[in-house]
Design an enzyme around this catalytic site. Structure first.
Site: not given
Ligand code: THU
Length: 157
Positions: A62, A64, A73, A75, A112, A115
């Site tokens: 991930n 940000e 994310c 994935e 999520c 994804c």
């Molecule tokens: N996140 C992911 O990388 N994958 C997911 O399927 C759910 C959330 C990340 C997004 C964000 O950077 C952090 O987790 C918190 O939501």
């Protein structure tokens, strides 16, 4: 009216050693990927590793951003990287590992909805099931196909 039920199948492993060698390697790649997570805002670090049909493993984490919707994310970072660098090569499996401050949650962190929808599209164009492996501290869940993490997949065609 008829009441209907659907079943979702998955396997639960209590340790990496219980898994087959290929799955175990992919989970380790997801752990490696988690180390590259850039999550200064949520402090929730996720790594993903996609196995392609030709044996290539593509990692993502991930990423940000101060303007939060601009982040992505793990994935989707991994799948889009795989799609962009190995176009047309089916994705056969993906391992995901996530938790706060570079740890793992006790129960596996689950992907999520966005994804899952992207997984569904790559599974469809790959014309074969993509297994999804979710890694937690105390247990690992393996789903044989994206349909098992996204029932009633949207399909425009
Ligand atoms: N996140 C992911 O990388 N994958 C997911 O399927 C759910 C959330 C990340 C997004 C964000 O950077 C952090 O987790 C918190 O939501």
């Amino acid at each position: 009216m008829t009441g209907k039920k659907i079943e979702i199948h998955y396997e639960e492993y209590s340790s990496l050693e219980e898994m087959n060698a290929a799955d175990c390697e992919l989970v380790k790649a997801a752990f490696e990927a988690q180390k590259t997570s850039y999550a200064p805002y949520s402090h929730f670090n996720v790594g993903a590793a996609v196995l392609l049909e030709d044996g290539t493993v593509v990692k993502g984490s991930n990423q940000e951003n101060a303007a939060s919707p601009s982040g992505l994310c793990a994935e989707r970072t991994a799948m889009f990287a795989a799609g962009a660098t190995h176009p047309g090569v089916p994705m056969v499996a993906m391992a995901i590992a996530g938790g706060p401050e570079f740890t793992l949650c006790s129960n596996p962190a689950t992907p999520c909805g966005a994804c899952r929808q992207v997984m569904a599209e790559y599974q469809k164009i790959g014309r074969r099931p993509m297994s999804i492996i979710l890694t937690g501290k105390d247990k690992i869940w393996k789903f044989e196909k994206v349909d098992d993490v996204l029932p009633f997949i949207f399909d425009s065609i």
